[in-house]
Write a protein that holds these residues in place. Structure first.
Motif, mmCIF file in Angstrom:
data_model
loop_
_atom_site.group_PDB
_atom_site.id
_atom_site.type_symbol
_atom_site.label_atom_id
_atom_site.label_comp_id
_atom_site.label_asym_id
_atom_site.label_seq_id
_atom_site.Cartn_x
_atom_site.Cartn_y
_atom_site.Cartn_z
ATOM 1 N N HIS A 51 0.803 -1.224 0.000
ATOM 2 C CA HIS A 51 0.000 0.000 0.000
ATOM 3 C C HIS A 51 0.835 1.273 0.000
ATOM 4 C CE1 HIS A 51 -3.741 -2.170 0.378
ATOM 5 N NE2 HIS A 51 -3.149 -2.945 1.266
ATOM 6 N N HIS A 52 2.129 1.148 0.281
ATOM 7 C CA HIS A 52 3.013 2.319 0.334
ATOM 8 C C HIS A 52 4.298 2.009 -0.428
ATOM 9 C CE1 HIS A 52 0.342 4.138 3.244
ATOM 10 N NE2 HIS A 52 0.340 2.992 3.896
ATOM 11 N N GLU A 53 4.128 1.740 -1.693
ATOM 12 C CA GLU A 53 5.241 1.384 -2.577
ATOM 13 C C GLU A 53 6.340 2.447 -2.518
ATOM 14 O OE1 GLU A 53 7.043 -1.068 -5.541
ATOM 15 O OE2 GLU A 53 5.163 -1.427 -4.487
ATOM 16 N N GLY A 54 7.575 2.020 -2.284
ATOM 17 C CA GLY A 54 8.708 2.924 -2.328
ATOM 18 C C GLY A 54 8.970 3.706 -1.058
ATOM 19 N N ILE A 55 8.394 3.275 0.074
ATOM 20 C CA ILE A 55 8.684 4.005 1.320
ATOM 21 C C ILE A 55 10.104 3.681 1.774
ATOM 22 C CG2 ILE A 55 6.265 4.066 2.020
ATOM 23 C CD1 ILE A 55 6.876 1.941 4.122
ATOM 24 N N ASN A 56 10.632 4.523 2.628
ATOM 25 C CA ASN A 56 11.981 4.259 3.136
ATOM 26 C C ASN A 56 11.894 3.461 4.438
ATOM 27 O OD1 ASN A 56 11.505 6.086 5.257
ATOM 28 N ND2 ASN A 56 12.433 7.778 4.147
ATOM 29 N N LEU A 57 13.049 3.034 4.895
ATOM 30 C CA LEU A 57 13.126 2.177 6.072
ATOM 31 C C LEU A 57 12.605 2.875 7.326
ATOM 32 C CD1 LEU A 57 14.088 -0.664 6.833
ATOM 33 C CD2 LEU A 57 16.273 0.352 7.449
ATOM 34 N N SER A 58 12.910 4.158 7.476
ATOM 35 C CA SER A 58 12.449 4.893 8.665
ATOM 36 C C SER A 58 10.931 4.974 8.722
ATOM 37 C CB SER A 58 13.031 6.307 8.671
ATOM 38 O OG SER A 58 14.424 6.247 8.759
ATOM 39 N N ASP A 92 17.997 11.026 -3.361
ATOM 40 C CA ASP A 92 19.076 11.007 -2.366
ATOM 41 C C ASP A 92 19.690 9.611 -2.369
ATOM 42 O OD1 ASP A 92 20.739 11.014 -0.168
ATOM 43 O OD2 ASP A 92 19.215 11.732 1.246
ATOM 44 N N ARG A 93 20.903 9.500 -2.871
ATOM 45 C CA ARG A 93 21.537 8.191 -3.026
ATOM 46 C C ARG A 93 21.786 7.491 -1.689
ATOM 47 N NH1 ARG A 93 26.648 9.061 -6.392
ATOM 48 N NH2 ARG A 93 26.896 6.891 -5.782
ATOM 49 N N ARG A 94 21.718 8.223 -0.585
ATOM 50 C CA ARG A 94 21.912 7.605 0.736
ATOM 51 C C ARG A 94 20.637 6.923 1.222
ATOM 52 N NH1 ARG A 94 23.542 12.733 3.828
ATOM 53 N NH2 ARG A 94 22.010 13.444 2.339
ATOM 54 N N GLU A 95 19.518 7.258 0.602
ATOM 55 C CA GLU A 95 18.231 6.708 1.032
ATOM 56 C C GLU A 95 17.853 5.497 0.180
ATOM 57 O OE1 GLU A 95 14.152 8.681 2.346
ATOM 58 O OE2 GLU A 95 14.549 8.956 0.218
ATOM 59 N N VAL A 96 17.383 4.470 0.867
ATOM 60 C CA VAL A 96 16.941 3.252 0.192
ATOM 61 C C VAL A 96 15.424 3.181 0.267
ATOM 62 C CG1 VAL A 96 17.015 0.729 0.241
ATOM 63 C CG2 VAL A 96 19.092 2.040 0.711
ATOM 64 N N ARG A 97 14.809 2.918 -0.852
ATOM 65 C CA ARG A 97 13.360 2.744 -0.939
ATOM 66 C C ARG A 97 13.050 1.257 -1.007
ATOM 67 N NH1 ARG A 97 10.364 7.378 -0.150
ATOM 68 N NH2 ARG A 97 11.693 9.131 -0.663
ATOM 69 N N LEU A 98 11.917 0.884 -0.436
ATOM 70 C CA LEU A 98 11.509 -0.519 -0.391
ATOM 71 C C LEU A 98 10.276 -0.734 -1.247
ATOM 72 C CD1 LEU A 98 11.824 -0.761 3.458
ATOM 73 C CD2 LEU A 98 13.417 -1.763 1.814
ATOM 74 N N ARG A 99 10.260 -1.862 -1.937
ATOM 75 C CA ARG A 99 9.067 -2.200 -2.716
ATOM 76 C C ARG A 99 8.941 -3.718 -2.817
ATOM 77 N NH1 ARG A 99 11.389 -0.162 -8.467
ATOM 78 N NH2 ARG A 99 12.483 -2.064 -8.985
ATOM 79 N N LEU A 100 7.718 -4.136 -3.073
ATOM 80 C CA LEU A 100 7.474 -5.569 -3.259
ATOM 81 C C LEU A 100 8.061 -6.018 -4.585
ATOM 82 C CD1 LEU A 100 3.737 -6.100 -2.244
ATOM 83 C CD2 LEU A 100 5.762 -6.827 -1.000
ATOM 84 N N SER A 101 8.601 -7.206 -4.581
ATOM 85 C CA SER A 101 9.042 -7.824 -5.829
ATOM 86 C C SER A 101 7.838 -8.514 -6.462
ATOM 87 C CB SER A 101 10.133 -8.855 -5.540
ATOM 88 O OG SER A 101 9.575 -9.938 -4.807
#
Length: 161
Positions: A51-58, A92-101
């Motif tokens: 439901h929140h594609e591409g959110i960051n870890l924080s 921001d290259r320091r930030e990682v985004r998360l998404r479902l595969s």
């Protein structure tokens, strides 16, 4: 099994009690549709990412009411299972985004099919009029819950006071 004898205008606490019982029964029924190889915590992560594609870890950690290191370990395991992808943020290259595969999406789709089969088996034993009433009530519940989630608990509490 009758959960309760209903009053003509049930109070929220009575409805909350019955809804909690229904949720517990759903957990038992859905337990038959195993979430393996994902744990309950990992399943929560997958549902949030859906439901929140591409959110960051924080942001994910805050959604889980967890710490970033614990959330990172959860995501490590989900990535190892092929359910989650980590992508460097273009801003921001320091930030990682998360998404479902695609495998994570397929897992959730399969889980939903298995859970729906369990529900259909129960619902098939209910009279049609009761299924209609349940559907109407659940529709109203989902709308109210979505509003509460969108606007936060404090805003919702102010409206009901």
């Amino acid at each position: 099994m009758t959960v309760t004898a209903f009053h003509p205008r049930p109070e929220p606490d009575e409805v909350a009690r019955v809804t909690s019982t229904a949720a517990e029964l759903l957990e038992v029924l859905w337990g038959r549709a195993s979430t393996a190889p994902a744990s309950a915590s990992q399943l929560r992560v997958l549902l949030i990412l859906e439901h929140h594609e591409g959110i960051n870890l924080s942001t994910l950690a805050a959604s889980l009411a967890s710490t970033p290191p614990s959330t990172s370990r959860l995501c490590d395991r989900l990535q190892a299972a092929g359910f989650v992808e980590r992508v460097v943020s273009p801003a921001d290259r320091r930030e990682v985004r998360l998404r479902l595969s695609s495998r994570g999406r397929a897992f959730l789709a399969d889980l939903r099919v298995r859970r729906q089969k369990e529900l259909q088996a129960v619902l098939s034993h209910m009279p049609a009029a009761k299924r209609v009433a349940l559907l109407e009530g659940l529709d109203a519940f989902c709308a109210a819950a979505a509003t509460r989630i969108r606007h936060g608990a404090a805003d919702s509490d102010a409206r009901t006071a």
